[in-house]
Design an enzyme around this catalytic site. Sequence first.
Site, mmCIF file in Angstrom:
data_model
loop_
_atom_site.group_PDB
_atom_site.id
_atom_site.type_symbol
_atom_site.label_atom_id
_atom_site.label_comp_id
_atom_site.label_asym_id
_atom_site.label_seq_id
_atom_site.Cartn_x
_atom_site.Cartn_y
_atom_site.Cartn_z
ATOM 1 N N ARG A 66 0.840 -1.207 0.000
ATOM 2 C CA ARG A 66 0.000 0.000 0.000
ATOM 3 C C ARG A 66 0.875 1.257 0.000
ATOM 4 O O ARG A 66 1.052 1.908 -1.014
ATOM 5 C CB ARG A 66 -0.928 -0.020 1.242
ATOM 6 N N ASP A 67 1.484 1.552 1.116
ATOM 7 C CA ASP A 67 2.281 2.770 1.268
ATOM 8 C C ASP A 67 3.441 2.788 0.272
ATOM 9 O O ASP A 67 3.814 3.836 -0.271
ATOM 10 C CB ASP A 67 2.814 2.815 2.710
ATOM 11 N N ASN A 98 10.114 4.973 3.368
ATOM 12 C CA ASN A 98 9.946 3.891 4.340
ATOM 13 C C ASN A 98 11.248 3.138 4.601
ATOM 14 O O ASN A 98 11.969 2.786 3.672
ATOM 15 C CB ASN A 98 8.933 2.870 3.787
ATOM 16 N N HIS A 112 6.660 3.832 12.969
ATOM 17 C CA HIS A 112 6.621 3.857 11.496
ATOM 18 C C HIS A 112 7.641 4.906 11.053
ATOM 19 O O HIS A 112 7.323 6.083 10.922
ATOM 20 C CB HIS A 112 5.191 4.216 11.043
ATOM 21 N N CYS A 122 10.524 9.078 -0.824
ATOM 22 C CA CYS A 122 10.008 10.172 -0.001
ATOM 23 C C CYS A 122 9.378 11.227 -0.897
ATOM 24 O O CYS A 122 10.076 11.893 -1.656
ATOM 25 C CB CYS A 122 11.134 10.813 0.810
#
Lengths: 299, 299
Positions: free
Chosen positions: B15-16, B249, B207, B240
């Site tokens: 997802r992210d 991430n 996170h 980013c």
Amino acid sequence: MAFPKQVRLVEVGPRDGLQNEPEPISTATKLELIDRLGASGIRHIEAASFVSPKWVPQMADHREVMTSLTRRPGVVYSALTPNLKGLEAALECGVEEVAVFGAASEAFSQKNINCSIAESLQRFEPVLERAKQANVRVRGYVSCVLGCPYEGEIDPAKVAEVSKALYQMGCYEVSLGDTIGTGTPLKAKRMIEAVSRDIPMDKLAAHFHDTYGQALANLYAVLEEGISVVDSSVAGLGGCPYAKGASGNVASEDVVYLLDGLEIETGIDLDKLAGTGTWITQAIGRPNRSKVGVALATK
Amino acid sequence: MAFPKQVRLVEVGPRDGLQNEPEPISTATKLELIDRLGASGIRHIEAASFVSPKWVPQMADHREVMTSLTRRPGVVYSALTPNLKGLEAALECGVEEVAVFGAASEAFSQKNINCSIAESLQRFEPVLERAKQANVRVRGYVSCVLGCPYEGEIDPAKVAEVSKALYQMGCYEVSLGDTIGTGTPLKAKRMIEAVSRDIPMDKLAAHFHDTYGQALANLYAVLEEGISVVDSSVAGLGGCPYAKGASGNVASEDVVYLLDGLEIETGIDLDKLAGTGTWITQAIGRPNRSKVGVALATK
């Protein structure tokens, strides 16, 4: 937890970072790199290696580098001298500090410097003696302190033994190198605990590689133990000769960012340092391996 | 020091990690990614986002992803649901866990989800209520916990306030996001200390982003505080969005390597996970941002 108030950064980019570059880098570029690093506030720069150009062609201009660099007040410019011949040449260039390079792994010592650990220590003895006569400080490197490309795991007791020998021989500081970057914080702490039983903590330096991305976590862990000298390379110059395309030396910019965040003084201007990293990677056509460098340049 | 014995990894790559990819990625590739991640031992995978395809075109196939994925026993497959409409759609797909996404920065909330923090919390209320009726767990994200691209510094008290609101509203876990990766260990510790005054430590997740290379050092610092849930993205997928070309991430492989070294159980097979990172980065033509992944692939 007992973080040091100040950390001294030993910048190894001009030597360790550039030595394996296959394309010749001009002496002028090396001199500019050294000067920019000094201008950013770094107070200890490893500038050259007095080895045979047969083995390390990139360092063939060591005499010119050492005699031509602009000496800034308060900055130490050191050179690697693997043997007496290298030391004599370095002394002729007016060097004030040199370094010898040993290993905590028998297999690595054999493959890298073609002798046993015991033999390497014997070779260093006349170097240490001569340096003492000449009033030149000697730094000792120990490689493979958290793992070896040939042997795998390395016993912290072996690292402590080699480090102690170098210290007793007269090295004012012992730099502990995670040459292949496989270390993790717990292992790093245990190794530092073992070595610091024989050598005062303020005589030890952490020289960590970021091949597995662990360098800053490892540094954080050993800073907690009281380590206050850190080796690093601007823009992470150097790569890892044991895993092509992978990271080697931890980037100086990333270390300074960490230290700034921990409120530990370094005297270094991060923006100037990051600018130096951007400049040198463009000058030699290499990727910038400092995440801080990349982030600051692109934001 | 009180490291947890076990850490649960929440894999956000599908997802992210993928949501900002400009080129369409096939549903089959997404499904294979999710399946490979489960096969590597990851027990919590954020699989899709039920947002409007107008805003996030890459997640337009969320229904197909959620209904077609092979459910492995013991693995949670969650989805982001920013509002009631998204939740209803996710419920129709038989989702068992959803997530809502808030911010600790007013400016970020306004720019990112077009409302104030207070308004965003009001919007989440009916989502939480409906999810409770449907017996679906809700995870709360708080972004900008260690800095904001618009406001700069963020007060830990603000992070604690927003986190507490989400927790009291019924979120079973609050994931604390260093969205721009500017955090350092001391800041991360202080933030966790502030938030954990109101929420039990085992209901908090870290996170962290690796934009400034600090993610693993920050994780190490908060693991010391007792954090036992970590969000990460295989191969560091995601980049980013606030510093183009920079890291986003933290890579799952690098986190697992750290945890393995700390002797903390994850149940994850690092080689399989690294293989998944190599495969997906080749499949979508992105650099592998996991240092462990690159080192294992090249050594």
